[in-house]
Design a protein around this motif. Sequence first.
Motif, PDB file in Angstrom:
ATOM      1  N   GLU A 117       5.298 -15.143 -31.910  1.00 52.98           N
ATOM      2  CA  GLU A 117       6.503 -15.912 -32.229  1.00 52.98           C
ATOM      3  C   GLU A 117       6.195 -17.061 -33.184  1.00 52.98           C
ATOM      4  OE1 GLU A 117       9.834 -15.247 -31.382  1.00 52.98           O
ATOM      5  OE2 GLU A 117       8.772 -13.367 -31.005  1.00 52.98           O
ATOM      6  N   LYS A 118       5.043 -17.697 -33.018  1.00 56.51           N
ATOM      7  CA  LYS A 118       4.671 -18.798 -33.908  1.00 56.51           C
ATOM      8  C   LYS A 118       4.533 -18.300 -35.344  1.00 56.51           C
ATOM      9  CE  LYS A 118       1.403 -22.576 -34.514  1.00 56.51           C
ATOM     10  NZ  LYS A 118       0.367 -23.385 -33.892  1.00 56.51           N
ATOM     11  N   VAL A 119       3.917 -17.145 -35.519  1.00 55.69           N
ATOM     12  CA  VAL A 119       3.764 -16.575 -36.858  1.00 55.69           C
ATOM     13  C   VAL A 119       5.131 -16.173 -37.416  1.00 55.69           C
ATOM     14  CG1 VAL A 119       2.794 -14.645 -38.186  1.00 55.69           C
ATOM     15  CG2 VAL A 119       1.389 -15.822 -36.474  1.00 55.69           C
ATOM     16  N   LEU A 120       5.928 -15.497 -36.616  1.00 54.13           N
ATOM     17  CA  LEU A 120       7.226 -15.025 -37.095  1.00 54.13           C
ATOM     18  C   LEU A 120       8.217 -16.152 -37.340  1.00 54.13           C
ATOM     19  CD1 LEU A 120       7.642 -11.839 -34.872  1.00 54.13           C
ATOM     20  CD2 LEU A 120       7.016 -11.946 -37.302  1.00 54.13           C
ATOM     21  N   ASP A 121       8.032 -17.277 -36.680  1.00 50.17           N
ATOM     22  CA  ASP A 121       8.938 -18.423 -36.848  1.00 50.17           C
ATOM     23  C   ASP A 121       8.540 -19.327 -38.013  1.00 50.17           C
ATOM     24  OD1 ASP A 121      10.538 -17.621 -34.775  1.00 50.17           O
ATOM     25  OD2 ASP A 121       9.658 -18.986 -33.306  1.00 50.17           O
ATOM     26  N   CYS A 122       7.412 -19.056 -38.649  1.00 48.99           N
ATOM     27  CA  CYS A 122       6.951 -19.890 -39.760  1.00 48.99           C
ATOM     28  C   CYS A 122       7.703 -19.500 -41.038  1.00 48.99           C
ATOM     29  CB  CYS A 122       5.444 -19.700 -39.963  1.00 48.99           C
ATOM     30  SG  CYS A 122       4.781 -20.694 -41.319  1.00 48.99           S
ATOM     31  N   TYR A 123       8.189 -20.500 -41.761  1.00 40.77           N
ATOM     32  CA  TYR A 123       8.921 -20.260 -43.012  1.00 40.77           C
ATOM     33  C   TYR A 123       8.204 -20.860 -44.216  1.00 40.77           C
ATOM     34  CZ  TYR A 123      12.664 -18.533 -40.138  1.00 40.77           C
ATOM     35  OH  TYR A 123      13.396 -17.794 -39.254  1.00 40.77           O
ATOM     36  N   ASP A 124       6.924 -21.128 -44.077  1.00 38.85           N
ATOM     37  CA  ASP A 124       6.118 -21.714 -45.145  1.00 38.85           C
ATOM     38  C   ASP A 124       5.207 -20.627 -45.720  1.00 38.85           C
ATOM     39  OD1 ASP A 124       4.145 -22.986 -46.667  1.00 38.85           O
ATOM     40  OD2 ASP A 124       4.024 -24.713 -45.331  1.00 38.85           O
ATOM     41  N   LEU A 125       5.527 -20.157 -46.929  1.00 42.83           N
ATOM     42  CA  LEU A 125       4.749 -19.079 -47.530  1.00 42.83           C
ATOM     43  C   LEU A 125       3.276 -19.437 -47.683  1.00 42.83           C
ATOM     44  CD1 LEU A 125       7.061 -17.582 -50.291  1.00 42.83           C
ATOM     45  CD2 LEU A 125       5.944 -16.332 -48.450  1.00 42.83           C
ATOM     46  N   ASP A 126       2.987 -20.679 -48.043  1.00 44.38           N
ATOM     47  CA  ASP A 126       1.595 -21.086 -48.205  1.00 44.38           C
ATOM     48  C   ASP A 126       0.845 -21.030 -46.879  1.00 44.38           C
ATOM     49  OD1 ASP A 126       1.915 -21.520 -50.943  1.00 44.38           O
ATOM     50  OD2 ASP A 126       2.515 -23.599 -50.643  1.00 44.38           O
ATOM     51  N   GLN A 127       1.473 -21.479 -45.808  1.00 38.65           N
ATOM     52  CA  GLN A 127       0.831 -21.431 -44.487  1.00 38.65           C
ATOM     53  C   GLN A 127       0.617 -19.990 -44.057  1.00 38.65           C
ATOM     54  OE1 GLN A 127      -0.326 -24.141 -42.301  1.00 38.65           O
ATOM     55  NE2 GLN A 127      -1.374 -22.227 -41.859  1.00 38.65           N
TER      56      GLN A 127
END
Length: 79
Positions: A49-59
Amino acid sequence: MQIRYFFDNPVALQVREEGRVEGRIEARAQMTLRILEWRDISVCFALREKVLDCYDLDQLEVWARRALTVERAEDLFSG
């Protein structure tokens, strides 16, 4: 001519660009998880969920690169 105006409208252009960005974000997150899966590294629900909830392309890029070498899924977030 009204149809052409719709597609050239600044709002329509912005919506299409936002859709493209969202698609890249989703693809990068899925790729990160897929790399871990291919390497037989288990991923708990909270980490997924943490990965899927991230909206920062660089991260997401950083995490995808780390997914190639980490020993545990939790190690994506350290370093």
